[in-house]
Motif scaffolding. Sequence first.
Motif, mmCIF file in Angstrom:
data_model
loop_
_atom_site.group_PDB
_atom_site.id
_atom_site.type_symbol
_atom_site.label_atom_id
_atom_site.label_comp_id
_atom_site.label_asym_id
_atom_site.label_seq_id
_atom_site.Cartn_x
_atom_site.Cartn_y
_atom_site.Cartn_z
ATOM 1 N N ILE A 96 29.514 -27.670 -80.627
ATOM 2 C CA ILE A 96 28.924 -28.072 -81.914
ATOM 3 C C ILE A 96 28.359 -29.486 -81.828
ATOM 4 C CG2 ILE A 96 29.481 -28.642 -84.328
ATOM 5 C CD1 ILE A 96 31.509 -26.346 -84.273
ATOM 6 N N TYR A 97 29.083 -30.368 -81.160
ATOM 7 C CA TYR A 97 28.657 -31.765 -81.048
ATOM 8 C C TYR A 97 27.333 -31.894 -80.290
ATOM 9 C CZ TYR A 97 28.732 -36.689 -79.701
ATOM 10 O OH TYR A 97 28.383 -38.004 -79.488
ATOM 11 N N TYR A 98 27.228 -31.166 -79.181
ATOM 12 C CA TYR A 98 26.024 -31.271 -78.351
ATOM 13 C C TYR A 98 24.866 -30.421 -78.880
ATOM 14 C CZ TYR A 98 28.756 -33.796 -74.891
ATOM 15 O OH TYR A 98 29.529 -34.749 -74.252
ATOM 16 N N ASN A 99 25.141 -29.605 -79.873
ATOM 17 C CA ASN A 99 24.081 -28.793 -80.481
ATOM 18 C C ASN A 99 24.045 -28.997 -81.991
ATOM 19 O OD1 ASN A 99 23.159 -26.806 -78.113
ATOM 20 N ND2 ASN A 99 25.392 -27.026 -78.029
ATOM 21 N N ALA A 100 24.310 -30.228 -82.395
ATOM 22 C CA ALA A 100 24.426 -30.533 -83.822
ATOM 23 C C ALA A 100 23.157 -30.188 -84.599
ATOM 24 C CB ALA A 100 24.760 -32.010 -84.011
ATOM 25 N N ASP A 101 22.003 -30.337 -83.958
ATOM 26 C CA ASP A 101 20.746 -30.079 -84.661
ATOM 27 C C ASP A 101 20.452 -28.586 -84.819
ATOM 28 O OD1 ASP A 101 20.577 -29.905 -81.921
ATOM 29 O OD2 ASP A 101 18.430 -30.394 -81.868
ATOM 30 N N LYS A 102 21.172 -27.755 -84.057
ATOM 31 C CA LYS A 102 20.935 -26.309 -84.121
ATOM 32 C C LYS A 102 22.023 -25.550 -84.882
ATOM 33 C CE LYS A 102 18.724 -26.493 -79.570
ATOM 34 N NZ LYS A 102 18.767 -25.995 -78.180
ATOM 35 N N VAL A 103 23.187 -26.168 -85.011
ATOM 36 C CA VAL A 103 24.333 -25.480 -85.628
ATOM 37 C C VAL A 103 24.325 -25.714 -87.134
ATOM 38 C CG1 VAL A 103 26.849 -25.315 -85.701
ATOM 39 C CG2 VAL A 103 25.691 -25.780 -83.541
ATOM 40 N N PRO A 104 24.404 -24.639 -87.928
ATOM 41 C CA PRO A 104 24.463 -24.803 -89.389
ATOM 42 C C PRO A 104 25.705 -25.587 -89.808
ATOM 43 C CG PRO A 104 24.027 -22.521 -88.781
ATOM 44 C CD PRO A 104 24.401 -23.233 -87.522
ATOM 45 N N ALA A 105 25.580 -26.388 -90.842
ATOM 46 C CA ALA A 105 26.705 -27.195 -91.323
ATOM 47 C C ALA A 105 27.863 -26.311 -91.772
ATOM 48 C CB ALA A 105 26.250 -28.096 -92.461
ATOM 49 N N ALA A 106 27.540 -25.142 -92.330
ATOM 50 C CA ALA A 106 28.586 -24.232 -92.809
ATOM 51 C C ALA A 106 29.496 -23.789 -91.671
ATOM 52 C CB ALA A 106 27.948 -23.007 -93.474
ATOM 53 N N TYR A 107 28.917 -23.555 -90.503
ATOM 54 C CA TYR A 107 29.724 -23.134 -89.352
ATOM 55 C C TYR A 107 30.703 -24.235 -88.943
ATOM 56 C CZ TYR A 107 30.949 -21.606 -84.652
ATOM 57 O OH TYR A 107 31.648 -21.216 -83.524
ATOM 58 N N THR A 108 30.244 -25.474 -88.993
ATOM 59 C CA THR A 108 31.101 -26.610 -88.648
ATOM 60 C C THR A 108 32.268 -26.714 -89.613
ATOM 61 O OG1 THR A 108 29.172 -27.805 -87.798
ATOM 62 C CG2 THR A 108 31.161 -29.091 -88.249
ATOM 63 N N TYR A 109 31.992 -26.564 -90.910
ATOM 64 C CA TYR A 109 33.052 -26.634 -91.908
ATOM 65 C C TYR A 109 34.053 -25.490 -91.747
ATOM 66 C CZ TYR A 109 29.994 -30.013 -94.223
ATOM 67 O OH TYR A 109 29.222 -31.105 -94.508
ATOM 68 N N ILE A 110 33.537 -24.302 -91.439
ATOM 69 C CA ILE A 110 34.432 -23.149 -91.248
ATOM 70 C C ILE A 110 35.340 -23.372 -90.041
ATOM 71 C CG2 ILE A 110 34.513 -20.711 -90.595
ATOM 72 C CD1 ILE A 110 31.950 -20.320 -92.249
ATOM 73 N N MET A 111 34.772 -23.860 -88.945
ATOM 74 C CA MET A 111 35.571 -24.130 -87.752
ATOM 75 C C MET A 111 36.617 -25.204 -88.013
ATOM 76 S SD MET A 111 35.342 -22.400 -85.033
ATOM 77 C CE MET A 111 36.246 -23.595 -84.064
ATOM 78 N N PHE A 112 36.230 -26.207 -88.773
ATOM 79 C CA PHE A 112 37.167 -27.277 -89.102
ATOM 80 C C PHE A 112 38.328 -26.733 -89.931
ATOM 81 C CE2 PHE A 112 38.545 -30.989 -91.660
ATOM 82 C CZ PHE A 112 38.878 -31.847 -90.615
ATOM 83 N N GLY A 113 38.015 -25.886 -90.915
ATOM 84 C CA GLY A 113 39.062 -25.299 -91.750
ATOM 85 C C GLY A 113 39.987 -24.390 -90.968
ATOM 86 N N VAL A 114 39.404 -23.554 -90.090
ATOM 87 C CA VAL A 114 40.213 -22.648 -89.264
ATOM 88 C C VAL A 114 41.126 -23.447 -88.335
ATOM 89 C CG1 VAL A 114 40.116 -20.925 -87.416
ATOM 90 C CG2 VAL A 114 38.571 -20.744 -89.377
ATOM 91 N N SER A 115 40.605 -24.523 -87.781
ATOM 92 C CA SER A 115 41.391 -25.367 -86.865
ATOM 93 C C SER A 115 42.589 -25.983 -87.577
ATOM 94 C CB SER A 115 40.505 -26.469 -86.275
ATOM 95 O OG SER A 115 39.422 -25.926 -85.567
ATOM 96 N N ILE A 116 42.380 -26.440 -88.801
ATOM 97 C CA ILE A 116 43.479 -27.025 -89.575
ATOM 98 C C ILE A 116 44.557 -25.981 -89.855
ATOM 99 C CG2 ILE A 116 44.120 -28.024 -91.802
ATOM 100 C CD1 ILE A 116 41.449 -29.457 -91.833
ATOM 101 N N LEU A 117 44.123 -24.779 -90.245
ATOM 102 C CA LEU A 117 45.084 -23.706 -90.540
ATOM 103 C C LEU A 117 45.892 -23.336 -89.290
ATOM 104 C CD1 LEU A 117 42.911 -21.379 -92.827
ATOM 105 C CD2 LEU A 117 44.753 -22.918 -93.529
ATOM 106 N N LEU A 118 45.213 -23.219 -88.154
ATOM 107 C CA LEU A 118 45.912 -22.889 -86.910
ATOM 108 C C LEU A 118 46.874 -24.002 -86.510
ATOM 109 C CD1 LEU A 118 43.046 -21.274 -84.794
ATOM 110 C CD2 LEU A 118 44.994 -20.121 -85.851
ATOM 111 N N TYR A 119 46.479 -25.225 -86.748
ATOM 112 C CA TYR A 119 47.361 -26.351 -86.426
ATOM 113 C C TYR A 119 48.613 -26.316 -87.301
ATOM 114 C CZ TYR A 119 49.025 -31.104 -85.714
ATOM 115 O OH TYR A 119 49.811 -32.199 -85.429
#
Length: 237
Positions: A96-119
Amino acid sequence: MGKLFDLDSPFMRALNKIADLMLLNLVVLFFLVVPFTGGAALTGMHYVLLKMVRDEESYIIKGFWKSFKLNFKQATVLWIIVLVVGAIIGVDFAWIYYNADKVPAAYTYIMFGVSILLYMVSLYIFPLQSRFDNPIKRTLKNSVMFAILGLPRTVGMTLVSLIPIVLLYFFDMQILPILILFGVTGPSFLMALMYNGLFKRFEPKVEEEETKEPVNDEDDEELQAAIKRMQEARDRK
């Protein structure tokens, strides 16, 4: 003033716990560095910490080593699962970091939320492994269940577990000596204070089932004979 330094005084008990946390932290750090022993080390740590929270008598190293050996195989598998999932999440965020200009913001937020839940779920894995005897699949399922049932304490455990990272961010390497002494066991002790009450809700049923043993015919005959002797002794009186 003399009572302050009595062995049973609150002050001395607090000092003993601090010393125990320091010793346990050094042991855990050693096994976290050794390949594939991190899971067993965290399991042994939580076994000891829960006893400390409940003021149960326990030798720190002896208790840690007992749980370490008993849970080594299963805790190691759980540790590998945690590492693999963590690595996948790390690679995903790097992408996501290296493809920030191509990745939708929604995908980043979803991944962040999933990561928190798994943690949050991962915070219960090794405490549960240290306390309950279940297969790996059941332990993982129970971790999800406890993370949900434990709200809002699960959020508190998450925040507490991040204390070392926050300290490193603000104080840089100056805080490293403190983290070497208390960086793992300090936050984990506070976490044990939080999940202790939740664990107690499920322990009576487990302990009751574990103490129930089938009675064979020989045991039954011995029991009947003992009851008969007691009745005869009572009649003689």
